[in-house]
Design a protein around this motif. Structure first.
Motif, PDB file in Angstrom:
ATOM      1  N   ASP A 312      30.506 -17.331  24.587  1.00 45.05           N
ATOM      2  CA  ASP A 312      30.594 -18.658  25.228  1.00 45.05           C
ATOM      3  C   ASP A 312      31.277 -19.658  24.316  1.00 45.05           C
ATOM      4  O   ASP A 312      32.085 -20.473  24.761  1.00 45.05           O
ATOM      5  CB  ASP A 312      29.190 -19.174  25.591  1.00 45.05           C
ATOM      6  N   SER A 313      30.963 -19.604  23.007  1.00 46.00           N
ATOM      7  CA  SER A 313      31.611 -20.549  22.090  1.00 46.00           C
ATOM      8  C   SER A 313      33.100 -20.244  21.957  1.00 46.00           C
ATOM      9  O   SER A 313      33.923 -21.152  21.864  1.00 46.00           O
ATOM     10  CB  SER A 313      30.910 -20.586  20.723  1.00 46.00           C
ATOM     11  N   LEU A 314      33.485 -18.971  21.997  1.00 40.99           N
ATOM     12  CA  LEU A 314      34.914 -18.630  21.945  1.00 40.99           C
ATOM     13  C   LEU A 314      35.641 -19.161  23.182  1.00 40.99           C
ATOM     14  O   LEU A 314      36.774 -19.639  23.098  1.00 40.99           O
ATOM     15  CB  LEU A 314      35.108 -17.105  21.850  1.00 40.99           C
ATOM     16  N   GLU A 315      34.976 -19.079  24.348  1.00 44.12           N
ATOM     17  CA  GLU A 315      35.561 -19.595  25.586  1.00 44.12           C
ATOM     18  C   GLU A 315      35.785 -21.106  25.508  1.00 44.12           C
ATOM     19  O   GLU A 315      36.677 -21.643  26.159  1.00 44.12           O
ATOM     20  CB  GLU A 315      34.627 -19.308  26.775  1.00 44.12           C
ATOM     21  N   ALA A 316      34.961 -21.778  24.711  1.00 41.93           N
ATOM     22  CA  ALA A 316      35.039 -23.241  24.599  1.00 41.93           C
ATOM     23  C   ALA A 316      36.029 -23.686  23.521  1.00 41.93           C
ATOM     24  O   ALA A 316      35.945 -24.806  23.012  1.00 41.93           O
ATOM     25  CB  ALA A 316      33.646 -23.805  24.313  1.00 41.93           C
ATOM     26  N   MET A 317      36.985 -22.801  23.166  1.00 40.90           N
ATOM     27  CA  MET A 317      37.969 -23.137  22.124  1.00 40.90           C
ATOM     28  C   MET A 317      39.410 -22.967  22.653  1.00 40.90           C
ATOM     29  O   MET A 317      40.231 -22.290  22.045  1.00 40.90           O
ATOM     30  CB  MET A 317      37.738 -22.247  20.892  1.00 40.90           C
ATOM     31  N   PRO A 318      39.746 -23.632  23.788  1.00 46.57           N
ATOM     32  CA  PRO A 318      41.095 -23.455  24.350  1.00 46.57           C
ATOM     33  C   PRO A 318      42.211 -23.979  23.448  1.00 46.57           C
ATOM     34  O   PRO A 318      43.290 -23.375  23.379  1.00 46.57           O
ATOM     35  CB  PRO A 318      41.042 -24.221  25.672  1.00 46.57           C
ATOM     36  N   LEU A 319      41.972 -25.097  22.746  1.00 49.73           N
ATOM     37  CA  LEU A 319      43.008 -25.645  21.850  1.00 49.73           C
ATOM     38  C   LEU A 319      43.297 -24.680  20.705  1.00 49.73           C
ATOM     39  O   LEU A 319      44.448 -24.507  20.306  1.00 49.73           O
ATOM     40  CB  LEU A 319      42.549 -26.983  21.258  1.00 49.73           C
ATOM     41  N   GLU A 321      42.961 -21.462  20.798  1.00 54.22           N
ATOM     42  CA  GLU A 321      43.743 -20.350  21.342  1.00 54.22           C
ATOM     43  C   GLU A 321      45.217 -20.742  21.506  1.00 54.22           C
ATOM     44  O   GLU A 321      46.119 -19.956  21.193  1.00 54.22           O
ATOM     45  CB  GLU A 321      43.163 -19.901  22.689  1.00 54.22           C
ATOM     46  N   MET A 322      45.468 -21.966  21.975  1.00 53.48           N
ATOM     47  CA  MET A 322      46.852 -22.434  22.136  1.00 53.48           C
ATOM     48  C   MET A 322      47.571 -22.494  20.781  1.00 53.48           C
ATOM     49  O   MET A 322      48.735 -22.113  20.668  1.00 53.48           O
ATOM     50  CB  MET A 322      46.872 -23.811  22.815  1.00 53.48           C
ATOM     51  N   HIS A 410      42.635  -8.690  23.166  1.00 54.06           N
ATOM     52  CA  HIS A 410      41.412  -9.506  23.254  1.00 54.06           C
ATOM     53  C   HIS A 410      40.637  -9.459  21.936  1.00 54.06           C
ATOM     54  O   HIS A 410      40.014 -10.442  21.538  1.00 54.06           O
ATOM     55  CB  HIS A 410      40.540  -9.041  24.425  1.00 54.06           C
ATOM     56  N   PHE A 411      40.704  -8.321  21.260  1.00 57.91           N
ATOM     57  CA  PHE A 411      40.106  -8.206  19.923  1.00 57.91           C
ATOM     58  C   PHE A 411      40.787  -9.193  18.969  1.00 57.91           C
ATOM     59  O   PHE A 411      40.135  -9.874  18.170  1.00 57.91           O
ATOM     60  CB  PHE A 411      40.259  -6.763  19.424  1.00 57.91           C
ATOM     61  N   ALA A 412      42.121  -9.310  19.069  1.00 55.20           N
ATOM     62  CA  ALA A 412      42.877 -10.228  18.199  1.00 55.20           C
ATOM     63  C   ALA A 412      42.476 -11.680  18.452  1.00 55.20           C
ATOM     64  O   ALA A 412      42.223 -12.444  17.510  1.00 55.20           O
ATOM     65  CB  ALA A 412      44.376 -10.042  18.411  1.00 55.20           C
ATOM     66  N   TYR A 413      42.403 -12.082  19.723  1.00 50.99           N
ATOM     67  CA  TYR A 413      41.982 -13.459  20.048  1.00 50.99           C
ATOM     68  C   TYR A 413      40.559 -13.716  19.559  1.00 50.99           C
ATOM     69  O   TYR A 413      40.247 -14.778  19.028  1.00 50.99           O
ATOM     70  CB  TYR A 413      42.046 -13.712  21.558  1.00 50.99           C
ATOM     71  N   MET A 414      39.696 -12.730  19.756  1.00 48.50           N
ATOM     72  CA  MET A 414      38.297 -12.872  19.349  1.00 48.50           C
ATOM     73  C   MET A 414      38.203 -13.084  17.832  1.00 48.50           C
ATOM     74  O   MET A 414      37.514 -13.994  17.360  1.00 48.50           O
ATOM     75  CB  MET A 414      37.529 -11.608  19.770  1.00 48.50           C
ATOM     76  N   GLN A 415      38.927 -12.258  17.079  1.00 49.27           N
ATOM     77  CA  GLN A 415      38.872 -12.393  15.619  1.00 49.27           C
ATOM     78  C   GLN A 415      39.491 -13.712  15.164  1.00 49.27           C
ATOM     79  O   GLN A 415      38.967 -14.380  14.282  1.00 49.27           O
ATOM     80  CB  GLN A 415      39.582 -11.218  14.939  1.00 49.27           C
TER      81      GLN A 415
END
Length: 459
Positions: A312-319, A321-322, A410-415
């Motif tokens: 959930d905290s990863l989902e709340a980090m759109p900036l 990710e950009m 998705h592993f890369a984004y997660m890390q």
């Protein structure tokens, strides 16, 4: 007999006759070495100069063979999406990686690739991914705590390389791997270094010889461990997942398949993530206003330093990710991708014969000013939903595309987001005034000087 239990028939090819490509503009450079040294010295500048002179399709000669470079989003779509199954990844990557990482997922083609990809995808489903996140989170938090205790100047790239290697060992092999971990990681480091060595034969004393020896060590380790892991059952790490993965008919992956896939996946995850996380932090150091925005986003999560990172905290980090996507645009971890045509095809009005080695170039596509205004500027707003909607879907291809789209994206984004969360919550990063990092952009981008940064504690 199921198709995965036999090796698929090898795709054979005859390189096109030398004069069969002369209708395509280009410059093959010096006899024998061709353009190889120019490409190695300045891959981005070289391709941009050739494109300015010859257009988006041109003839070149690198690593001993005449080949074609196909540039831009349409070329990326043709080669990566490959609806007609006319480009072989096996015959493109094989000469580069085949000796050290034979039959890794990226080196398989068509139906065989699909069968193996489906079997491997079990290791990237939500259960195992939660387990990887827990391991990554613990490892990253501990390392950032160490860095915070010793602030000041540091070389970021080697520190990041060590961290990603340690994280790959725990999330891929399991936390309880024991004293062998250093031996195994050393073997991997030798294999990865050899995969990009100039001397391609394992002559005594060469990097390639060390890589081949490293592969023997890895093969021995996995061969011994597979029956142990299978007997034990359970295990959320990637290796244990693959030991129990099955094909569609219920057959387990063969020992050799697991060895080949594990070797390749650990290499792919380690070197590309080291590169992209280093360029990400380098970009934040050079753009403090964006570092502040991302730190605000992390603060808004409301998690204290010791709390675990959740999906959930990863989902709340759109900036965040950009910003990571923009770092991948500026320095794609795989700047060029080779394929070999298995049938005649045409592109941009040129007839191109079967057997031709072709390369696409994400590094070029990611800096085309007509797609990315002011392309050298770091601007994460290029990746808002609205901005992405109006762009060609193959304009940004750091993870490839089509059937060979990176299985671990998705592993890369997660890390990356997990790392950003702990790093920004605890540390501020800056560059010395007047310092411009010097990046080597091929084969996988890395700062030649290690990326000198200064870390300061926050909070």
């Amino acid at each position: 007999m199921s198709m995965h239990s036999v090796a698929s028939p090898a795709i054979t090819f005859t390189p096109p006759k030398r004069n069969s490509l002369t209708h395509i503009p280009g410059d093959e450079g010096w006899p024998i070495i061709g353009k190889t040294l120019e490409v190695l010295a300045d891959p981005k500048g070289q391709v941009e100069r050739q494109a300015a002179k010859y257009g988006l399709v041109y003839r070149s000669h690198v690593f001993g063979e005449t080949s074609l470079v196909l540039l831009g989003p349409e070329a990326n779509e043709l080669v990566l999406f490959d609806a007609a199954k006319q480009f072989s990844s096996t015959l493109g990557w094989g000469p580069v990686l085949g000796l050290l990482f034979p039959r890794g997922l990226m080196l398989l083609d068509f139906d065989e690739h699909r069968v193996h990809r489906r079997a491997l995808s079990v290791a990237f489903k939500s259960g195992p991914m939660k387990s990887y996140l827990a391991e990554l989170d613990t490892g990253i938090a501990a390392r950032v705590t160490q860095w915070k205790a010793r602030p000041g100047p540091m070389l970021f790239y080697p520190a990041m390389k060590q961290l990603t290697l340690d994280l790959a060992a725990t999330s891929f092999l399991g936390a309880g791997i024991g004293p062998e971990v250093n031996d195994i990681t050393r073997a991997f480091v030798d294999m990865v270094a050899a995969s990009v060595a100039v001397i391609r034969r394992p002559l005594p004393g060469t990097q390639m010889a060390r890589g081949v020896k490293g592969r023997k060590r890895i093969v021995a380790y996995f061969s011994e461990q597979i029956p142990i892991r299978r007997a034990k059952g359970g295990g959320e790490d990637l290796f244990s997942q693959l030991c129990h993965a099955t094909h569609e008919d219920g057959a387990l992956l063969s020992t050799q398949d697991i060895i080949d896939h594990m070797s390749f996946l650990m290499m792919a995850a380690h070197d590309t993530l080291t590169s992209s996380l280093t360029s990400f932090i380098g970009a934040l150091a050079a753009n403090p206003q964006w570092q502040d925005k991302l730190r605000d986003e992390v603060s808004a999560l409301g998690a204290t330093s010791g709390e675990p990172t959740t999906f959930d905290s990863l989902e709340a980090m759109p900036l965040t990710e950009m910003a990571f996507k923009e770092a991948l645009r500026l320095k794609p971890p795989v700047p060029s991708m080779p394929r070999r045509a298995v049938r005649d095809f045409s592109f941009k009005g040129y007839a191109i014969p079967a057997g031709t080695l072709v390369g696409i170039n994400p590094l070029f596509s990611h800096h085309m000013p007509q797609i990315w205004p002011d392309p050298e500027r770091f601007d994460p707003t290029r990746f808002t939903d609205e901005a992405q909607r109006t762009r060609h879907r193959f304009a940004w291809v750091p993870f490839g595309g089509g059937a060979h789209m990176c299985l671990g994206l998705h592993f890369a984004y997660m890390q990356a987001k997990c790392f950003a969360r702990h790093f920004l919550q605890n540390l501020s990063v800056s560059l010395e005034p007047g310092y411009t990092p010097d990046w080597q952009m091929w084969p996988i981008p890395k700062p030649r000087d290690g990326l000198r940064v200064t870390l300061s504690p926050v909070g």
